[in-house]
Design a protein around this motif. Structure first.
Motif, mmCIF file in Angstrom:
data_model
loop_
_atom_site.group_PDB
_atom_site.id
_atom_site.type_symbol
_atom_site.label_atom_id
_atom_site.label_comp_id
_atom_site.label_asym_id
_atom_site.label_seq_id
_atom_site.Cartn_x
_atom_site.Cartn_y
_atom_site.Cartn_z
ATOM 1 N N MET A 91 20.182 0.877 -14.158
ATOM 2 C CA MET A 91 19.089 0.090 -13.595
ATOM 3 C C MET A 91 18.063 0.933 -12.850
ATOM 4 O O MET A 91 17.068 0.405 -12.349
ATOM 5 C CB MET A 91 19.658 -0.976 -12.670
ATOM 6 C CG MET A 91 20.602 -1.943 -13.375
ATOM 7 S SD MET A 91 21.397 -3.132 -12.270
ATOM 8 C CE MET A 91 20.001 -4.155 -11.826
ATOM 9 N N LYS A 96 16.116 2.976 -17.068
ATOM 10 C CA LYS A 96 15.283 1.998 -17.771
ATOM 11 C C LYS A 96 14.421 2.650 -18.837
ATOM 12 O O LYS A 96 14.076 2.024 -19.839
ATOM 13 C CB LYS A 96 14.398 1.261 -16.768
ATOM 14 C CG LYS A 96 15.144 0.306 -15.853
ATOM 15 C CD LYS A 96 14.196 -0.355 -14.866
ATOM 16 C CE LYS A 96 14.921 -1.308 -13.943
ATOM 17 N NZ LYS A 96 14.011 -1.929 -12.947
ATOM 18 N N PRO A 196 23.974 -4.248 -17.460
ATOM 19 C CA PRO A 196 24.480 -3.184 -16.584
ATOM 20 C C PRO A 196 25.735 -3.580 -15.820
ATOM 21 O O PRO A 196 26.620 -2.744 -15.586
ATOM 22 C CB PRO A 196 23.304 -2.933 -15.630
ATOM 23 C CG PRO A 196 22.098 -3.379 -16.372
ATOM 24 C CD PRO A 196 22.558 -4.557 -17.175
ATOM 25 N N HIS A 269 19.058 -1.561 -20.616
ATOM 26 C CA HIS A 269 18.228 -2.416 -19.760
ATOM 27 C C HIS A 269 16.796 -2.239 -20.246
ATOM 28 O O HIS A 269 16.096 -1.333 -19.824
ATOM 29 C CB HIS A 269 18.368 -1.997 -18.297
ATOM 30 C CG HIS A 269 17.703 -2.929 -17.320
ATOM 31 N ND1 HIS A 269 16.336 -3.015 -17.194
ATOM 32 C CD2 HIS A 269 18.226 -3.812 -16.428
ATOM 33 C CE1 HIS A 269 16.042 -3.907 -16.255
ATOM 34 N NE2 HIS A 269 17.172 -4.408 -15.784
ATOM 35 N N ASN A 272 11.450 -4.085 -19.289
ATOM 36 C CA ASN A 272 10.890 -3.496 -18.083
ATOM 37 C C ASN A 272 9.554 -2.860 -18.416
ATOM 38 O O ASN A 272 9.080 -2.960 -19.550
ATOM 39 C CB ASN A 272 11.865 -2.469 -17.487
ATOM 40 C CG ASN A 272 12.293 -1.429 -18.497
ATOM 41 O OD1 ASN A 272 11.468 -0.679 -19.012
ATOM 42 N ND2 ASN A 272 13.587 -1.370 -18.801
#
Length: 317
Positions: A91, A96, A196, A269, A272
């Motif tokens: 994270m 990311k 995650p 992840h 983003n």
């Protein structure tokens, strides 16, 4: 082409056309070196934390070892610490952007699924092995050699009392479980945002309960780093072959479950504002529109933003 290759940000349409069809090893390094360095940095931090926590919990001079005398309790504490570390790395801004693999077996499985270019997969592997070795070196230096104590052994992974065959089977199983979990969760609408936490929880559980069987690796680079310092080479083959086969088997199983439909992205992840160098499956882009897309031989680097707050790009309901 030269200007495009030196640009680490999104390319214009004309630059995209120039790069597409001609990118090679040099252009991969020039375009994607930030992701390679991030993956190396994440692996360095992971192994530094692993050696540090192992020293804190296992070294004879550590007060923590004398407070928690039970082996299973110390294993649970180690699992909790590493699980939280893995969550934080995935994270983090670096995780990311690079994808947060910190595992060459996982990277190779995503390559098999068509998410990475060959040069990206190779340089990710180099970064991960380099980072693992650097992390052990950093911990050894900062802790004044304490990770090398016989009770810690650089947090080495080695077969338990049941032998190499059981260790191989255990590594195969837990690696399969980790990879299939990553693929199913990251491609599920309601669960993807929690990927995650799933990964970190698996690390915590496996370290707590599986460590007596194989030392709990699931990761060739994680085993290589301590082996390079401690000289523990005799069973290294287990931790190179079993995790890789386990994760490749999980990738094949996922494709069969999905009837050949590939996963959306290789990031753990991925929704983003960080750029992405992986190939995205088009059918999973509903609900999102791409900003600043550029192509490197059909492998998109892009940023994504939601069309509305309630939409998600994932395929599975």
């Amino acid at each position: 082409m030269k200007e495009a290759a030196n640009n680490t940000g999104p390319l214009s349409a004309s630059e995209s056309a120039s790069v597409s069809g001609t990118i090679g090893v040099a252009a991969s390094l020039r375009l994607h070196w930030p992701e390679y360095l991030m993956e190396a940095g994440e692996m360095t931090l992971f192994m530094f934390c692993t050696c540090s926590f192992a020293t804190l919990l296992q070294h004879p001079a550590s007060p923590v070892r004398h407070i928690f005398v039970s082996g299973i309790v110390r294993s649970a504490l180690m699992g909790l610490a590493i699980g939280v570390t893995v969550m934080a790395l995935i994270m983090s801004p670096w995780g990311k952007q690079s994808g947060g693999h910190i595992n060459p077996a996982m990277t190779f499985a995503f390559y098999r699924l068509g998410k990475l270019r060959p040069w990206d997969a190779l340089f990710y592997g180099v970064a991960q092995f380099s980072g693992a070795t650097s992390g052990v070196a950093l911990a050894t230096f900062l802790l004044r050699g304490a990770p090398g104590d016989g009770a810690v052994r650089y947090a080495v992974t080695a077969p338990g009392v049941h032998g190499a065959a059981v260790a191989f089977a255990a590594e195969l199983a837990i690696s399969f479980i980790l990879m299939i979990t990553v693929l199913l969760v990251t491609n599920h609408e309601r669960l993807a945002q929690y990927a995650p936490y799933f990964v970190g929880s698996l690390y915590a559980v496996n370290i707590t309960f599986e460590t007596p069987l194989s030392g709990m690796s699931m990761n060739p680079a994680r085993t290589f780093g301590p082996a390079a310092f401690g000289g523990y080479w005799h069973t290294l083959w287990i931790y190179f072959i079993a995790p890789t086969v386990g994760m490749l088997t999980a990738a094949e199983t996922f494709l069969r479950i999905r009837r050949g439909v590939a996963p959306y992205c290789a990031k753990l992840h991925y929704v983003n504002n960080e750029r992405c160098i992986f190939h995205h499956s088009p059918q999973l882009q509903r609900g999102y529109q791409s900003e600043e897309i550029y192509e490197t031989k059909s492998f998109a680097s892009s940023r994504w933003r939601p069309i509305s707050k309630n939409t998600r790009p994932w395929l599975q309901p």
